[in-house]
Enzyme design. Structure first.
Site, short mmCIF file in Angstrom:
data_model
loop_
_atom_site.label_atom_id
_atom_site.label_comp_id
_atom_site.label_asym_id
_atom_site.label_seq_id
_atom_site.Cartn_x
_atom_site.Cartn_y
_atom_site.Cartn_z
N ASP A 179 10.89 19.04 43.66
CA ASP A 179 10.47 17.58 43.20
C ASP A 179 11.42 16.63 43.78
O ASP A 179 12.25 16.63 43.11
CB ASP A 179 10.01 17.81 41.88
N CYS A 213 4.57 10.57 47.70
CA CYS A 213 4.81 12.02 47.41
C CYS A 213 4.08 12.94 48.13
O CYS A 213 4.46 14.08 48.65
CB CYS A 213 4.61 12.27 45.84
N HIS A 261 0.56 13.01 41.14
CA HIS A 261 1.79 13.26 41.65
C HIS A 261 1.63 14.51 42.46
O HIS A 261 0.60 15.25 42.24
CB HIS A 261 2.93 13.42 40.44
#
Length: 205
Positions: A90, A20, A74
């Site tokens: 996202d 990520c 994250h």
């Protein structure tokens, strides 16, 4: 919601599962290349805590009806162009891409009040231009002791800054005063980026 998005389609974005931090770096890079005038309004946001155990809901990797998962960290992308508009991009959420900030936070993080202190979420917010310059990762965190990959890496070379040093830990660290950007609790994060209906109405007069 207006369709004037930085990234018209999620399928057009660079994405590799479990990377990520690099996915968001690529989003920042894409804005710099295609919409440079918007880069100063964009941020990379790391969410983690001291124990690296943060629950997030509405995640593709989540389980159950609520799609909850506990990550060590994250990273997601924020575009904050106007006083009355803030969008979250996202690549790992099951929510729309993008989602308004309030909806994203409400459904993804809910509240810390029902969680044990060790699961409270903290947020490191880094301006996109800073992230492009300072982020550097040789992907060592994704290798097992025998050198094999925990998850297959992106096909492009590792993202390395001019210092050529692996500094992912500096971004995941949630100690205030250390690392790039600013660190917020969940409530502070909301206070900084949530656009209330009252503010939106005032600015639309």
């Amino acid at each position: 919601m207006t369709t004037d998005f930085l990234f018209p389609k999620i399928a057009d974005c660079s994405y590799v599962s479990c990377y990520c931090e690099e996915n968001v770096w690529k989003l920042c890079e894409q804005v710099k290349r295609t919409r440079p005038e918007e880069l100063s309004k964009c941020y990379a946001v790391f969410v983690s805590n001291e124990g690296r155990t943060v629950p997030l809901w509405r995640q593709k990797a989540g389980r159950g009806d609520d799609q909850v998962v506990i990550w060590d960290y994250h990273v997601f992308f924020i575009h904050n162009p106007l006083l009355n508009r803030c969008l979250v991009f996202d690549l790992d959420t099951t929510l729309p891409f993008p989602t308004y900030f309030h909806k994203y936070v409400t459904e993804t993080f809910r509240s810390d009040l029902a969680l044990r202190p060790e699961h409270h979420r903290f947020f490191r917010v880094i301006p996109a231009d800073t992230y492009l310059i300072e982020f550097s990762s040789d992907r060592r965190h994704m290798r097992r002791p025998d050198g094999s990959w925990i998850k297959p890496p992106p096909s492009y070379p590792p993202i390395l800054s001019n210092s050529n040093m692996h500094c992912l830990g500096d971004f995941i660290c949630m100690s205030a005063g250390k690392g790039p950007g600013a660190v917020y609790s969940l409530s502070e994060f909301v206070q900084n980026f949530y656009k209330s209906p009252h503010v939106m109405a005032q600015n639309n007069k």
